[in-house]
Design a protein around this motif. Structure first.
Motif, PDB file in Angstrom:
ATOM      1  N   GLY A 147       2.836 -29.046  -5.487  1.00 31.11           N
ATOM      2  CA  GLY A 147       1.973 -30.162  -5.126  1.00 31.11           C
ATOM      3  C   GLY A 147       0.483 -29.877  -5.453  1.00 31.11           C
ATOM      4  O   GLY A 147       0.050 -28.865  -4.962  1.00 31.11           O
TER       5      GLY A 147
ATOM      6  N   ASP B 271       3.124 -30.265 -10.472  1.00 34.46           N
ATOM      7  CA  ASP B 271       2.978 -31.549 -10.036  1.00 34.46           C
ATOM      8  C   ASP B 271       3.536 -32.595 -11.119  1.00 34.46           C
ATOM      9  O   ASP B 271       4.096 -31.937 -12.065  1.00 34.46           O
TER      10      ASP B 271
ATOM     11  N   VAL C  92       3.737 -29.915  -0.410  1.00 31.49           N
ATOM     12  CA  VAL C  92       4.109 -31.334  -0.587  1.00 31.49           C
ATOM     13  C   VAL C  92       4.830 -32.117   0.615  1.00 31.49           C
ATOM     14  O   VAL C  92       4.314 -32.941   1.236  1.00 31.49           O
TER      15      VAL C  92
END
Lengths: 393, 206
Positions: free
Chosen positions: A196, A220, A266
């Motif tokens: 993330g 990501d 995330v």
């Protein structure tokens, strides 16, 4: 108590939840002193956190219509309760997202994010501003004014040298990202994967270096965020949409050993697996879509550590726990105890090691709160971190 | 050292996890310190904040009580049955009300946080609350306006299409479901009302 303003009804503007994907600005009664150690803060700057999107999408149980979100905010003390000793009206303060008492069993031992005296609605989570009734039913700071319980315990006066945009991002984002790196138990030379590249993930990646990481790899799907991971967090990057199997790619890039630590930044709305996302994030049949957590379990080396600071809901999720057990993993997680992190983080901000305001991409007047949520939620216009300006309303 | 062209790993001999030491060591501390501002500033685990996890906090963060004063007005306040008592401080935003309030109160009064029923009832309460609020809004001076409240105008003002095309992002597949999540219950309610009304009219006529 006994405020002279107790019976006045003054209307102030606040962000209000109207159901999944719908928010607007309404006039609400100005918050009052409800406990002797309360303060009322006039908010000067607020932010929208990625975890606010879980509320916005209707994922957090007991999110009531009319609730005001916002757990990242700074402001000026407007009024204090009768027992408040450490703050006075006019003080410029930053407020941790955790509401905590300082003296319960957990606070006494430093677990301030797990305070037992502030959230009647649940024992499994502490008190958080503007984060549904599951975290205590407190309206949040995306508003012109906010009630701050335990004013002698949580808030801190903002140092003169600190910029407002750094201060507001220390109330959650920076403290949480740094805490995520800390939970990863990084030793010198370790390879750390951060899942993330949102604001928290970028801070976690940058913080991993401070703790001695030898390699930092950020995963990501958004090119502009991965670009920030390279230029701001100084990390290697992996776009999971460019590879067929991200776990295998993580293994390849770590010499088939796996990362020493993986940090899940995330949480509940992870993409990357349509079925998990559909059942977890859209249909709310799970407490979130544990795609990142499962990638962490499979991508970390045997005997490695997984740090979880992505937020998940209280309903069960389909997590690959068998792999975690068989690999002898250590899983570490919590909401960040922000106040406990601050002294060191202030040093890092002052030294220039962490400059969270550099991640701000958008500034929205409170009146445009619906637009702010849509831009952030849909990741439009390269949005990484949006701020909310109550005074501009 | 020559490398395998497929894997990029050193060629020859068993690969890293099959032997005791990494075949590709990490960069040196000096190299990292030169490249990364602040590298290694928090190398010492024992000198990191919030360490150890459980650590007696003698200063109590400024608290000047052994147990906080009780916030008044807690009579009837819903609470988890895993709490032995009402907490001394609690939020007062959006008290329980109506049908959604009854459903939520049942969740709190009957089921612990360990029971799925607790959370599913709270989620059901959320949906009832939302439907009721939407319906009531049409009787108020400020009805809900999905167009403004969803901020969808930013699809035009903030480069909606370009933002989605610029990256190879997968979430655009899921975002097409968002309008279904937002509008779906309204469409279902309208269809239900139509079918119910039609059935009622037919029943009355026959």
């Amino acid at each position: 108590m006994g405020s002279s303003r107790a019976d006045e009804v003054v209307l102030v503007k606040a962000m209000v939840y109207r159901g999944p994907y719908k928010v607007r600005v309404e006039e609400k009664a100005r918050p009052k002193i409800e406990h002797p150690n309360d303060a009322v803060i006039r908010v000067t700057l607020a932010a929208i956190c990625g975890s606010d999107l879980h509320l916005y999408h209707g994922m957090m149980p007991d999110t009531r219509i009319g609730h005001t979100f916002g757990h990242e905010f700074i402001g000026v003390v407007d009024e204090v309760g009768s027992s408040v000793q450490n703050l006075t009206a006019g003080d410029r303060v930053m407020v941790p997202f955790n509401i905590f008492c300082g003296t319960c069993w957990f606070c006494s031992r430093g677990l301030v994010s797990n305070c037992h005296n502030v959230n009647p609605n649940a024992t499994a989570v502490g008190g958080i501003y503007g984060y549904s009734h599951t975290t205590g039913g407190y309206d949040g700071g995306q508003s012109q004014y906010v009630r701050v319980p335990f004013a002698d315990v949580g808030p801190a006066k903002i140092p003169d040298w600190m910029a407002d945009e750094d201060a507001v991002l220390l109330t959650d984002m920076t403290a949480t990202g740094y805490f995520g790196a800390q939970l990863a138990d990084i030793a010198e030379g370790d390879t750390v994967v951060v899942l993330g590249a949102g604001p928290v993930g970028l801070v976690a990646a940058r913080s991993a270096w401070l703790m001695g990481a030898g390699r930092v790899i950020v995963v990501d799907e958004l090119d502009e965020r991965l670009e920030r991971a390279r230029t701001w967090a100084l990390a290697e990057t992996l776009n999971f949409t460019h590879v067929d199997d991200v776990v295998l790619e993580m293994k390849k890039q770590t010499d088939f050993l796996g990362a020493d630590s993986v940090i899940d930044c995330v949480g509940a709305e992870a993409d990357g697996n349509f079925t998990q996302h559909l059942t977890g994030a859209k249909l709310k049949l799970q407490g979130g879509s544990p795609v990142a957590l499962n990638w962490a379990i499979d991508g970390v080396r045997k005997g490695g550590t997984i740090s979880v600071i992505g937020a998940y809901g209280p309903v069960p999720s389909a997590v690959k726990f068998g792999d975690a057990m068989n690999k002898g993993l250590t899983l570490r997680m919590n909401q960040a105890p922000v106040k406990r992190q601050w002294p060191r983080l202030f040093e890092h901000v002052k030294a220039g090691h962490l400059k969270p305001s550099e991640l701000v991409t958008h500034r929205f007047p409170l009146e445009h709160i619906a637009e702010a949520y849509h831009v952030f939620s849909s990741k439009l216009d390269g949005c990484i971190k949006p701020l909310v300006l109550p005074d501009a309303a | 050292m020559s490398t395998d062209q497929q894997t990029g790993r050193p060629a020859g001999g068993p690969a890293t996890p099959h032997v005791a030491h990494r075949r590709q060591p990490p960069p040196s501390a000096d190299e990292l310190r030169a490249r990364i501002p602040g590298w290694g500033a928090d190398l010492d685990h024992a000198d990191r904040p919030s360490f150890p996890k459980l650590d007696w906090q003698a200063d109590r963060y400024g608290a000047h009580w052994d147990y906080p004063a009780q916030q008044p007005g807690g009579e009837g306040r819903e609470r988890s049955i895993e709490h032995a008592q009402l907490t001394p401080v609690f939020g007062t935003a959006q008290p329980l009300h109506g049908v959604s309030g009854a459903v939520r109160r049942l969740a709190y009064a009957r089921y612990s946080e360990g029971r799925l029923a607790h959370w599913m009832l709270l989620i059901a309460g959320d949906r009832i609350d939302a439907w009721g609020a939407h319906a009531r809004s049409f009787l108020s001076g400020r009805p809900d306006q999905p167009f403004t409240e969803t901020g969808v105008v930013t699809e035009v003002t903030h480069h909606g299409l370009a933002s989605r095309l610029r990256s190879s992002r997968t979430d655009t597949r899921h975002q097409v479901l968002d309008p279904v999540v937002v509008a779906g219950p309204w469409v279902a309610a309208a269809v239900g009302a139509f079918l119910g009304g039609r059935a009622l009219v037919r029943a009355v006529r026959s």
